[in-house]
Design a protein around this motif. Sequence first.
Motif, PDB file in Angstrom:
ATOM      1  N   VAL A   1       0.832  -1.211   0.000  1.00 38.93           N
ATOM      2  CA  VAL A   1       0.000   0.000   0.000  1.00 38.93           C
ATOM      3  C   VAL A   1       0.864   1.257   0.000  1.00 38.93           C
ATOM      4  CG1 VAL A   1      -1.584   1.391   1.403  1.00 38.93           C
ATOM      5  CG2 VAL A   1      -2.087  -1.031   0.978  1.00 38.93           C
ATOM      6  N   THR A   2       1.934   1.237   0.797  1.00 37.28           N
ATOM      7  CA  THR A   2       2.783   2.450   0.797  1.00 37.28           C
ATOM      8  C   THR A   2       3.393   2.656  -0.585  1.00 37.28           C
ATOM      9  OG1 THR A   2       4.704   1.232   1.602  1.00 37.28           O
ATOM     10  CG2 THR A   2       3.342   2.306   3.268  1.00 37.28           C
ATOM     11  N   ASN A   3       3.813   1.560  -1.218  1.00 39.42           N
ATOM     12  CA  ASN A   3       4.357   1.690  -2.576  1.00 39.42           C
ATOM     13  C   ASN A   3       3.289   2.148  -3.562  1.00 39.42           C
ATOM     14  OD1 ASN A   3       7.087   1.147  -2.310  1.00 39.42           O
ATOM     15  ND2 ASN A   3       6.746  -1.073  -2.274  1.00 39.42           N
ATOM     16  N   TYR A   4       2.098   1.613  -3.380  1.00 40.57           N
ATOM     17  CA  TYR A   4       1.005   1.984  -4.278  1.00 40.57           C
ATOM     18  C   TYR A   4       0.739   3.494  -4.203  1.00 40.57           C
ATOM     19  CZ  TYR A   4      -3.612   2.160  -6.429  1.00 40.57           C
ATOM     20  OH  TYR A   4      -4.670   2.476  -7.237  1.00 40.57           O
ATOM     21  N   VAL A   5       0.729   4.017  -2.975  1.00 44.87           N
ATOM     22  CA  VAL A   5       0.496   5.461  -2.815  1.00 44.87           C
ATOM     23  C   VAL A   5       1.628   6.248  -3.464  1.00 44.87           C
ATOM     24  CG1 VAL A   5       0.309   7.332  -1.138  1.00 44.87           C
ATOM     25  CG2 VAL A   5      -0.916   5.173  -0.746  1.00 44.87           C
ATOM     26  N   LEU A   6       2.850   5.788  -3.232  1.00 46.15           N
ATOM     27  CA  LEU A   6       4.002   6.515  -3.796  1.00 46.15           C
ATOM     28  C   LEU A   6       3.939   6.547  -5.323  1.00 46.15           C
ATOM     29  CD1 LEU A   6       7.666   6.417  -2.710  1.00 46.15           C
ATOM     30  CD2 LEU A   6       7.136   5.947  -5.086  1.00 46.15           C
ATOM     31  N   PHE A   7       3.715   5.402  -5.942  1.00 48.93           N
ATOM     32  CA  PHE A   7       3.734   5.378  -7.408  1.00 48.93           C
ATOM     33  C   PHE A   7       2.451   5.944  -8.022  1.00 48.93           C
ATOM     34  CE2 PHE A   7       7.144   2.386  -6.428  1.00 48.93           C
ATOM     35  CZ  PHE A   7       8.128   2.883  -7.265  1.00 48.93           C
ATOM     36  N   SER A   8       1.422   6.096  -7.185  1.00 54.64           N
ATOM     37  CA  SER A   8       0.215   6.765  -7.678  1.00 54.64           C
ATOM     38  C   SER A   8       0.390   8.275  -7.641  1.00 54.64           C
ATOM     39  CB  SER A   8      -0.985   6.407  -6.809  1.00 54.64           C
ATOM     40  OG  SER A   8      -1.416   5.101  -7.092  1.00 54.64           O
ATOM     41  N   THR A   9       0.848   8.769  -6.494  1.00 58.70           N
ATOM     42  CA  THR A   9       0.764  10.213  -6.245  1.00 58.70           C
ATOM     43  C   THR A   9       2.108  10.910  -6.193  1.00 58.70           C
ATOM     44  OG1 THR A   9       0.964   9.997  -3.849  1.00 58.70           O
ATOM     45  CG2 THR A   9      -1.239   9.734  -4.786  1.00 58.70           C
ATOM     46  N   ALA A  10       3.209  10.150  -6.193  1.00 59.90           N
ATOM     47  CA  ALA A  10       4.562  10.677  -6.054  1.00 59.90           C
ATOM     48  C   ALA A  10       4.844  11.162  -4.625  1.00 59.90           C
ATOM     49  CB  ALA A  10       4.860  11.792  -7.054  1.00 59.90           C
ATOM     50  N   GLN A  11       3.923  10.912  -3.704  1.00 60.85           N
ATOM     51  CA  GLN A  11       4.154  11.276  -2.303  1.00 60.85           C
ATOM     52  C   GLN A  11       4.635  10.032  -1.547  1.00 60.85           C
ATOM     53  OE1 GLN A  11       3.921  14.155  -0.288  1.00 60.85           O
ATOM     54  NE2 GLN A  11       4.648  12.814   1.360  1.00 60.85           N
ATOM     55  N   PRO A  12       5.900  10.031  -1.102  1.00 59.98           N
ATOM     56  CA  PRO A  12       6.372   8.871  -0.335  1.00 59.98           C
ATOM     57  C   PRO A  12       5.734   8.856   1.053  1.00 59.98           C
ATOM     58  CG  PRO A  12       8.194  10.205  -1.206  1.00 59.98           C
ATOM     59  CD  PRO A  12       6.948  11.021  -1.321  1.00 59.98           C
ATOM     60  N   ILE A  13       5.324   7.685   1.499  1.00 56.10           N
ATOM     61  CA  ILE A  13       4.814   7.561   2.859  1.00 56.10           C
ATOM     62  C   ILE A  13       5.522   6.388   3.527  1.00 56.10           C
ATOM     63  CG2 ILE A  13       2.541   8.556   2.336  1.00 56.10           C
ATOM     64  CD1 ILE A  13       1.425   5.714   2.297  1.00 56.10           C
ATOM     65  N   HIS A  14       5.414   6.340   4.861  1.00 55.25           N
ATOM     66  CA  HIS A  14       6.096   5.253   5.569  1.00 55.25           C
ATOM     67  C   HIS A  14       5.159   4.666   6.623  1.00 55.25           C
ATOM     68  CE1 HIS A  14       9.399   2.874   7.024  1.00 55.25           C
ATOM     69  NE2 HIS A  14       9.222   3.327   8.263  1.00 55.25           N
ATOM     70  N   ALA A  15       5.251   3.348   6.825  1.00 58.67           N
ATOM     71  CA  ALA A  15       4.409   2.701   7.828  1.00 58.67           C
ATOM     72  C   ALA A  15       5.269   2.171   8.976  1.00 58.67           C
ATOM     73  CB  ALA A  15       3.634   1.545   7.189  1.00 58.67           C
ATOM     74  N   PHE A  16       4.936   2.576  10.213  1.00 53.10           N
ATOM     75  CA  PHE A  16       5.633   2.064  11.397  1.00 53.10           C
ATOM     76  C   PHE A  16       4.718   1.082  12.114  1.00 53.10           C
ATOM     77  CE2 PHE A  16       7.370   6.370  10.891  1.00 53.10           C
ATOM     78  CZ  PHE A  16       8.726   6.159  11.064  1.00 53.10           C
ATOM     79  N   ASP A  17       5.361   0.152  12.835  1.00 51.54           N
ATOM     80  CA  ASP A  17       4.607  -0.693  13.759  1.00 51.54           C
ATOM     81  C   ASP A  17       4.391   0.129  15.030  1.00 51.54           C
ATOM     82  OD1 ASP A  17       3.787  -2.465  15.721  1.00 51.54           O
ATOM     83  OD2 ASP A  17       4.892  -4.143  14.816  1.00 51.54           O
ATOM     84  N   LEU A  18       3.150   0.519  15.257  1.00 52.93           N
ATOM     85  CA  LEU A  18       2.866   1.479  16.338  1.00 52.93           C
ATOM     86  C   LEU A  18       3.406   1.005  17.693  1.00 52.93           C
ATOM     87  CD1 LEU A  18       1.338   4.120  17.112  1.00 52.93           C
ATOM     88  CD2 LEU A  18      -0.628   2.668  17.650  1.00 52.93           C
ATOM     89  N   ASP A  19       3.263  -0.290  17.938  1.00 53.57           N
ATOM     90  CA  ASP A  19       3.686  -0.823  19.241  1.00 53.57           C
ATOM     91  C   ASP A  19       5.176  -0.692  19.480  1.00 53.57           C
ATOM     92  OD1 ASP A  19       1.149  -1.447  19.894  1.00 53.57           O
ATOM     93  OD2 ASP A  19       1.259  -3.528  19.138  1.00 53.57           O
ATOM     94  N   LYS A  20       5.931  -0.599  18.408  1.00 52.30           N
ATOM     95  CA  LYS A  20       7.382  -0.537  18.587  1.00 52.30           C
ATOM     96  C   LYS A  20       7.884   0.887  18.743  1.00 52.30           C
ATOM     97  CE  LYS A  20       8.067  -4.929  16.355  1.00 52.30           C
ATOM     98  NZ  LYS A  20       8.162  -5.522  15.025  1.00 52.30           N
ATOM     99  N   LEU A  21       7.005   1.860  18.650  1.00 47.92           N
ATOM    100  CA  LEU A  21       7.411   3.258  18.849  1.00 47.92           C
ATOM    101  C   LEU A  21       7.359   3.546  20.347  1.00 47.92           C
ATOM    102  CD1 LEU A  21       5.476   4.999  15.931  1.00 47.92           C
ATOM    103  CD2 LEU A  21       7.940   4.567  16.069  1.00 47.92           C
ATOM    104  N   THR A  22       8.524   3.569  20.973  1.00 49.97           N
ATOM    105  CA  THR A  22       8.584   3.731  22.419  1.00 49.97           C
ATOM    106  C   THR A  22       7.914   5.033  22.832  1.00 49.97           C
ATOM    107  OG1 THR A  22      10.693   2.610  22.312  1.00 49.97           O
ATOM    108  CG2 THR A  22      10.136   3.653  24.422  1.00 49.97           C
TER     109      THR A  22
END
Lengths: 344, 686
Positions: B139-160
């Motif tokens: 999905v993140t790649n799909y958004v990037l190649f659709s809109t040229a806007q890079p996005i990133h997905a984090f695992d919320l639980d691992k964000l201290t």
Amino acid sequence: MKELKNKIEKYKTQFNREITLIQDKKGLQELRNLFLSRKKGYVSLLFEDFKTLKPEERPEAGKIINELKEYVQTKLQVLQEEFSTAKKVEKTYDLTLPGKDVYLGSPHPIVHFQQEIEQIFLTMGFAIEEGPEIETDYYNFEALNFPQHHPARDDWDTLYIKDDLLLRTHTSPVQIRVMEKKKPPIRIIIPGKVFRKETPDPTHLPMFFQVEGLVIDVGITFAHLKGTLEYFLKALFNENIKIRFRPSFFPFTEPSAEVDIECTVCDGKNEDCRVCGGSGWIEILGAGMVDPQVLKNVNIDPEKHSGFAFGMGIDRTAMFAFQISDMRNFYENDLRFIRQVLRK
Amino acid sequence: MKISLSWLKQYIDLDISTSELVDTLNNIGLMVDDWEENENDTILDIETYANRPDTLGHLGVARELAVALGRPLKEQSWPLIELNEKTSDLINIKILDEDLCPRYCGIIVRGVHVGPSPYWLREKIKAIGLSPINNVVDVTNYVLFSTAQPIHAFDLDKLTGRKIIVCKAKKSESLISLEGDTLALSSDMLVIADEVKPVALAGVIGGQETSVSNETQDVFIESAYFDPVSVRKTSKKLGIKTEASYRFERGADESFPPQAALMAASILTQMGGKATKGILDIYSEPRKPKTIVLRNHRVAGLLGLEIQEEFIEETLSKLGFQIERTQKGVWQVKSPPFRVDVEREADLIEEIVRFYGYDKIPAKLPPFETLEPALSPKRKAFHKLRQILFHYGFDEVVNFSFVNEEKEAKLQSGRKPIEVRNPVSSKASILRTTLIGGLLENISWNLNRGAEGVHVFETGNVYFWQNDSCTEQCMLALATTGRVGTAHWQSRNEETDFFRLKGACEAFMNYLRYDPYIFREEDHTYFEPGHSLSLHFKGEPVGFMGLVRRDILDSYSIEDEVWAAEFKLEMLLEKQAKKFQYRPVTRFPGISRDISFIASQEVTYQKIKAAVEKCSIPYLNQFYIYDRFSGPSIPKGKVSLSLRFVFCHPQRTLLAEEVDALQERIIKTLKAEFNFQLREGGKIDK
């Protein structure tokens, strides 16, 4: 008097002997000189003797000297004519043998092609300029509107000497150097070597030749760019070649264009054409109207002056023009390759 | 960049043929390098330009096509399945460096089942040449190649601490990247950190520790704008280039992060997740678009073509520009946020003509004005020089400016070489300090391929350090070895020698009217001792010629003798040539006298010449040596020299007695100076 007569007789005998020995015109001339030379010829000497004779002896003496002179002249004349009449020349050689071959050196194909290009622009009133191959970052990039950290720089893979010192990646820095020195009107081409960090393959080399053009004046338009390049490409290739201008991007021109010519190898009909890849077009030049920021960088007011610039790879174009498939051939310097420029 | 036709069709109706589509794209500057058609899709390979980050996604390409084809873009909607929790309840976002990150958006999707993507998404990802990984990454790649806007997905639980802090890295911090590399961070790099440590390199790459795994339940989606220069510096410094950094360093659309976040969340909720309420959007200073003044007369002035005002207004507004006419022929224009490349009037003019058609611009020759002489004296001399060398049978070569450091050192040019910091190969790591090495390579190459002889020259720069500055100097070098040409039935092709080389050099000096010049016997590092000459022009040394040293030739595997020369060409060409000036030709015949001497081998021709010239013999028009030999008939250590002297008086015929006297003077001088013995009659005793 008797002495004179003896002398004449002796000369005549000598003449009759020598004339039989004559082989050629040179010998004939020598004999003529011996007898008839104005200063030291025998006849002249006889006339010297004549002066010492008594007056009553002179008429007869004169007569016999003149008789000898006429005799010699007539004989020589006959022989002269004999020599002059065309004899059938004996044929001793084979005319079908090859002629003498003078060994001439050959220009290098790239330099040769560069000069053809120069010649076309010279007829259009362009001057030729040159510049250094080791450049500063400022001239190679910054002044040409490549900001310090702009990704456009990635398209010009650069060989560096120091942080600020590099091998020019294009001939464009000379544009800046010329505009800094000279006020418009400017109408120049800049041929020269350029360098890129490229691993050698059939279409890429770390060193190659480019020619750059720059025209700056009042009222210069994109139409003038088109007119100039069309004239140039028709002169370089042929009068009927198809040319296409399409939008592109270069930091130092705006609007920018890429110029394509039709593929004369396949006429766009071969999908697997080795030369054009089936598109029917070959990218040959980058061009555009000089970017207003570039003009400002050299203190030329873009509201007053405008201009166009263009650049072309000489090697690449020569490859197309001469149907050479591997660019590396140019720098192997195999004389069997180079000397094809000179002769068939 | 790869563009899928079926993907494009999500944004615009396209019922035209592929070749029509390709032409349309080419005409507006989106160059299609290649395309490939398969069963259910066509993939175009479009050239990307550094100034057009907006075209690095399917949406951007569709936008351009919509204007070119006069069609509308299809509306997109991104419905969400929302939770009652607010995004801000679950995560706290803080930007410490707003210069490098003016905008940061986030949204959380809970209950995502990480696993393979649905078929349609896998197909899309494969179409552009990537491999599907899992639904979140796809999905993140799909958004990037659709809109040229890079996005990133984090695992919320691992964000201290459930914290996102956008800040510069601390010294000696490190991050293990998604690809498993440990990156040493420096304090100028922008990172995304949680409460305790960096978790991603902003705009470049995510961290492994906080990345989405099969165990991931809740995903935090980042969609932000990062400063192009900062991203580029970090990416360059660490040598990491990603699809994200490629787009950020070119300039992303600052208005777009919320929409990209929404799009990603929407697709993930369609796969079973549920999104938190509201996109967290930290954006304290929205960018105001710059106003550009566009004047119609400048459009015509730059293009050489009148374009109707309606066309200008319509095209720009379709492209997303706000255009407002302030007076006749003048507009105020504001660029849409995705067009980071359009800042000036010239940029707008390019936009107009891109869609008007470059082919509609007429072709005219520029008004002709006489400028300076087109061909400089220097260039003229250069052309002539080449012609003379061709005449002497020298072929022109062009060698690379890069050379092998070891081989170059053997030549001992005496010039300090310049190193290339990032050479293409270790065997081409320095710039040449002499042209001789290249010519020897050429000789070796050609002899190995059966050449009977090689006679070559090159003109070009050598490069060296002079004090602390890089200097380049244009040189001319020649080299000759072996036979000249091929055998002719009348005569065997001759073997080259030193005098062939010297003759070529004398010829260009003479024919270019370089005067006065002189050769001196002088040793040089390139040549065998006692086998070289230096050339001096107007009192300055300009070069050397001689027999190349045996050990040098060995290092190029050349067995034959090679004669070579190198001259400072620029110095020669810059000097004034002697002007052509007519001297009356005498109508009276000259008298020539041949004199033969037995001389010691030590006496050079140059010395004899100097002695004769010093005598200033009147009416001596020219003299030259026409024979030189030694052999059994000549005493050891001696040579027989035959000189011809031509005498001429400008106003009358000379008398034999006068010439006799002059000849006597010459003989006396040469006998006295060099202990010559006269050979009576000039004939050789047998």
